[in-house]
Design a protein around this motif. Sequence first.
Motif, PDB file in Angstrom:
ATOM      1  N   THR A 289     -34.509  13.665  11.250  1.00  0.00           N
ATOM      2  CA  THR A 289     -33.674  13.985  10.088  1.00  0.00           C
ATOM      3  C   THR A 289     -32.958  12.736   9.603  1.00  0.00           C
ATOM      4  O   THR A 289     -32.695  11.828  10.391  1.00  0.00           O
ATOM      5  CB  THR A 289     -32.634  15.058  10.452  1.00  0.00           C
ATOM      6  OG1 THR A 289     -31.874  14.628  11.590  1.00  0.00           O
ATOM      7  CG2 THR A 289     -33.300  16.380  10.758  1.00  0.00           C
ATOM      8  N   PRO A 290     -32.651  12.663   8.289  1.00  0.00           N
ATOM      9  CA  PRO A 290     -32.951  13.693   7.294  1.00  0.00           C
ATOM     10  C   PRO A 290     -34.424  13.668   6.900  1.00  0.00           C
ATOM     11  O   PRO A 290     -35.039  12.617   6.840  1.00  0.00           O
ATOM     12  CB  PRO A 290     -32.068  13.301   6.120  1.00  0.00           C
ATOM     13  CG  PRO A 290     -31.939  11.810   6.231  1.00  0.00           C
ATOM     14  CD  PRO A 290     -31.907  11.532   7.701  1.00  0.00           C
TER      15      PRO A 290
ATOM     16  N   CYS B 145     -28.151  11.041   8.301  1.00  0.00           N
ATOM     17  CA  CYS B 145     -27.885  12.138   7.364  1.00  0.00           C
ATOM     18  C   CYS B 145     -26.522  11.957   6.699  1.00  0.00           C
ATOM     19  O   CYS B 145     -26.363  12.147   5.482  1.00  0.00           O
ATOM     20  CB  CYS B 145     -27.923  13.483   8.090  1.00  0.00           C
ATOM     21  SG  CYS B 145     -29.505  13.850   8.887  1.00  0.00           S
TER      22      CYS B 145
ATOM     23  N   TYR C 272     -31.235  18.352   7.094  1.00  0.00           N
ATOM     24  CA  TYR C 272     -30.341  17.415   7.777  1.00  0.00           C
ATOM     25  C   TYR C 272     -29.747  18.044   9.035  1.00  0.00           C
ATOM     26  O   TYR C 272     -29.762  19.264   9.218  1.00  0.00           O
ATOM     27  CB  TYR C 272     -29.212  16.984   6.836  1.00  0.00           C
ATOM     28  CG  TYR C 272     -28.252  18.105   6.492  1.00  0.00           C
ATOM     29  CD1 TYR C 272     -27.098  18.314   7.251  1.00  0.00           C
ATOM     30  CD2 TYR C 272     -28.495  18.959   5.418  1.00  0.00           C
ATOM     31  CE1 TYR C 272     -26.224  19.354   6.954  1.00  0.00           C
ATOM     32  CE2 TYR C 272     -27.620  19.998   5.108  1.00  0.00           C
ATOM     33  CZ  TYR C 272     -26.492  20.191   5.890  1.00  0.00           C
ATOM     34  OH  TYR C 272     -25.634  21.219   5.597  1.00  0.00           O
TER      35      TYR C 272
ATOM     36  N   VAL D 245     -40.577  18.917  10.407  1.00  0.00           N
ATOM     37  CA  VAL D 245     -39.538  17.896  10.537  1.00  0.00           C
ATOM     38  C   VAL D 245     -39.677  17.252  11.903  1.00  0.00           C
ATOM     39  O   VAL D 245     -39.728  17.951  12.924  1.00  0.00           O
ATOM     40  CB  VAL D 245     -38.123  18.501  10.409  1.00  0.00           C
ATOM     41  CG1 VAL D 245     -37.065  17.423  10.584  1.00  0.00           C
ATOM     42  CG2 VAL D 245     -37.957  19.201   9.077  1.00  0.00           C
TER      43      VAL D 245
END
Length: 493
Positions: free
Chosen positions: A462-463, A398, A391, A459
């Motif tokens: 996020t999350p 998030c 996050y 990633v």
Amino acid sequence: MKFLISFFLSGVLLISCASSSSKDVKSESAAEQAPTPKIEQNVVVPAGEDSVQMVFHLKNQPAGKTKLVGMLEDQRFIVDSTEIDANGNFKISKPTLFPQGFYYFILPGQKALQLLIDKDQIFELSGDMADINNTAKVNGSKCMELFYDNLANDANAKLAPKIRDVATKLKTKATSPEFKAALTQYNALLDQIDQQVEHYKKIAPNNFFTKFKVAGQNPRLHYPVKADGTLDRAKQIYDYRIHFWDGYDFSEKDLLRTPVFTNKMKRFFTELVPLNQDSINHYTDILMAKVDNYPDYYRAISNWVALKFEPAHTNLMDGEAVYSHIINKYFTDEKATWSTPDDLKKLRERAAEMTQSLLGMQAGNVTAKDRFKQNRTLYDLKGQLIVVFIYSPDCEHCRAQTPILEQIYKEWHPKGVDVYSIAANTTEREWNAFSAHFKLPWTDVFDVTNASWYPKYFVDITPEVYLLDQNRKIVAKNLNVDQLPTLFAKYLK
């Protein structure tokens, strides 16, 4: 939602518009319909050898300005415009040819006039806009003449209601008299469609319209029967899928300027190919093998699949597996000549990052400091399942999902679930404020460099949520936290 990685796609994957270069299976023709009029941008049409002189006389057509819209794959763009007089007359003249393809005029009165043009672009069309498909008369273009003959007499459109009605009767037991009678009727209807296609192939085998018509046909849907007398649905769909592209002439690059290509791609990958990364990669490879010697289709298909399943824009759980497969296998310096070597290098670097955390892989171990300055190692957690929750403290999504995850954790932690959260792209001050505000009850770590975890867990936004099983293999990813209880129930059996 916070984007951690700047996307490098639109300028790299897509060429300019100006370039020349689990549902029921249906039996109707692939789309030959006009796309929704949507003008994207102006383009400069490449020069040709001959001139354009297209003249139109339309009854029941108000005066005003009209725009001619062309297409390339799923792009739309204005190629010309002119004025319609009070009698519905107008013309398009220019010294160089338009590329062959599907075009349409956006007319005053919210109407559209469809064109399918080949290299014969000196022609005249007259008709009544109250029923243009049945009244159009064309002089000077065999392609346009055949196109409007098809619009007036299209067996697919006329027989579609009967085919749908008969198809409902084919849902009865395959050994019943009703099924056999319906199957005979069904095949007779499809024979009529095939006869029309064969007619065009006979009278104009090399005409652009005929290639367009043949490319738009779908394979016949067969009804294989199992030993117990029931329909073998899996074999039916498989046979349909592997023959879906049989009539498409990949040597005709200008079919990319018609709706057929994009509509077939959409149907193939959303209705016919199972929605999992292995199937998508498998059938993409089969399709790419067909176009290895056709550069325009090589570019179009590899771009389409990469963009369709680009991780931030797909609901597929492991879009990274598809995206990285396409980039690594097909975006090579030798074949991806539409882009620069530097751009291709950046795409491959991003794809390489994705390949470190694909479904089924052993999850990377992470060691980073918690808010008490103690090293905490992911693999030290004892839960049968581990949620990796990555996050950003300033990420709105998030902050919204963290309290939901906390409630889920309280319920499932006694049953064998642990959480290992990682603060990403932030400062120690922001991380501490976030941790203090939410009072996270699980292991929560931060590495100001991101180096301890980012090479191991890809990633993009996020999350980011990963689920690891008892062997610490990745069994789910790209999740919303409210999906976790269903997965917990599945893997804790």
